[in-house]
Design an enzyme around this catalytic site. Structure first.
Site, PDB file in Angstrom:
ATOM      1  N   ASP A  58       0.820  -1.203   0.000  1.00 20.55           N
ATOM      2  CA  ASP A  58       0.000   0.000   0.000  1.00 20.55           C
ATOM      3  C   ASP A  58       0.860   1.261   0.000  1.00 20.55           C
ATOM      4  O   ASP A  58       0.549   2.238  -0.679  1.00 20.55           O
ATOM      5  CB  ASP A  58      -0.922   0.020   1.222  1.00 20.55           C
ATOM      6  CG  ASP A  58      -1.961  -1.092   1.174  1.00 20.55           C
ATOM      7  OD1 ASP A  58      -2.246  -1.580   0.068  1.00 20.55           O
ATOM      8  OD2 ASP A  58      -2.487  -1.457   2.242  1.00 20.55           O
ATOM      9  N   GLU A  62       1.183  -1.190   5.514  1.00 20.32           N
ATOM     10  CA  GLU A  62      -0.130  -1.674   5.121  1.00 20.32           C
ATOM     11  C   GLU A  62      -1.166  -0.678   5.647  1.00 20.32           C
ATOM     12  O   GLU A  62      -1.074  -0.203   6.793  1.00 20.32           O
ATOM     13  CB  GLU A  62      -0.387  -3.059   5.718  1.00 20.32           C
ATOM     14  CG  GLU A  62      -1.750  -3.643   5.420  1.00 20.32           C
ATOM     15  CD  GLU A  62      -1.951  -4.016   3.955  1.00 20.32           C
ATOM     16  OE1 GLU A  62      -3.077  -4.375   3.593  1.00 20.32           O
ATOM     17  OE2 GLU A  62      -0.988  -3.933   3.169  1.00 20.32           O
ATOM     18  N   LYS A  84      -5.215   0.017   6.424  1.00 18.95           N
ATOM     19  CA  LYS A  84      -6.512  -0.623   6.639  1.00 18.95           C
ATOM     20  C   LYS A  84      -7.456   0.334   7.371  1.00 18.95           C
ATOM     21  O   LYS A  84      -7.000   1.162   8.169  1.00 18.95           O
ATOM     22  CB  LYS A  84      -6.350  -1.904   7.473  1.00 18.95           C
ATOM     23  CG  LYS A  84      -5.638  -3.037   6.751  1.00 18.95           C
ATOM     24  CD  LYS A  84      -6.463  -3.550   5.585  1.00 18.95           C
ATOM     25  CE  LYS A  84      -5.797  -4.722   4.874  1.00 18.95           C
ATOM     26  NZ  LYS A  84      -6.549  -5.141   3.677  1.00 18.95           N
TER      27      LYS A  84
END
Length: 276
Positions: free
Chosen positions: A83, A114, A116
């Site tokens: 990401d 990452e 999220k």
């Protein structure tokens, strides 16, 4: 010799607390807009990633590039799609851009994250993606500093982290449990949960890699053990995360090792002259 006396009374001052609070509110508003008004899961995920990328690009020094990317090594091995990749903008001579995907040589990578919406259920997944980058082979080359030639230096650590909007668990102990379960190349260094707080993890031994080569680098991570996790105040989540990331980049890593160009060119049967 007479000492210089400075009159601090008449000096103007800025309220640092107010500046930091403004920075905090700016990023929080950007993430909340992405989370509340974009309903499609895929689009929401892209919006959150882009929000973090734009923020890091804005505040990190220009020597660092920030993009979504896949990391590669000189043998053609690839990481999972990351990401966020923070990578070198000065000493990495080539970045592949194919069909909208960036392929970044592993030697140029400083950190990967990452992204999220929620940290719940995503810690182990983030660890697996970080591992896919750290597993890649890096081969350092000799370099010139101040007119002197130096042998290849030791490989630097690759920072791994997770960035989230919220924490449904609302519990430090649960997060600590899952972070502690990540071992070796899956271990996470730091992260930020927008409405909960940032965190960093202290490991033992907490030292730099001193020996040269991939084996020494892998041995370092195999011996690194979880010591403790430290959370910031909720109101300072972005500021403390940014300061911790900057500390790691500038004072723990510094400059990445010089890339061995011939290791990559050997794939097409070519080479560069290493003598001047």
């Amino acid at each position: 010799m007479f000492g210089l006396k400075i009159n601090y009374i008449n000096m103007s001052k800025v309220d640092l607390k107010q500046l930091f609070n403004g920075l905090q509110k700016q990023m929080s508003a950007q993430l909340n807009t992405s989370r509340e008004f974009i309903n499609h899961p895929g689009s929401k995920g892209d919006a959150l990633e882009n929000a973090w990328i734009e923020w890091l690009r804005k505040y990190l020094p220009n020597r660092y590039c920030v993009d979504k990317a896949i990391v590669i090594d000189h043998e053609g091995n690839t990481s999972q799609q990351m990401d966020i990749v923070i990578y070198d903008n000065w000493f990495t001579p080539f970045i592949f851009n194919q069909n909208g995907f960036y392929y970044i040589p592993a030697e140029g990578v400083y950190a990967v994250f990452e992204v999220k919406p929620d940290i719940q259920g995503n810690i182990a997944y983030a660890g697996e993606k970080i591992e896919s980058v750290r597993l890649l082979k890096r081969e350092a080359a000799s370099f010139i500093n101040g007119g002197n030639i130096y042998p290849p230096r030791s490989l630097t650590k690759i920072i791994g982290g997770i960035l989230c909007s919220t924490n449904s668990v609302k519990n430090d102990t649960t997060i600590e449990k899952h972070m502690k379960a990540l071992e070796n190349l899956k271990s996470i260094d730091l992260g930020c949960i927008a409405d909960y707080g940032s965190f960093y993890i202290d490991y033992n031994p907490n030292k730099e890699i001193t020996d040269v080569g991939q084996d020494a680098y892998l041995d370092f991570y195999s011996k690194r053990k979880f010591n403790k996790i430290k959370f910031s105040n909720t109101d300072h989540s972005f500021v403390t995360f940014f300061m911790q990331l900057t500390r790691y980049l500038q004072q723990a890593i510094g400059t990445i090792p010089a890339i061995n160009l011939n290791a990559y060119l050997s794939n097409i049967g070519e080479e560069v002259d290493e003598q001047i």
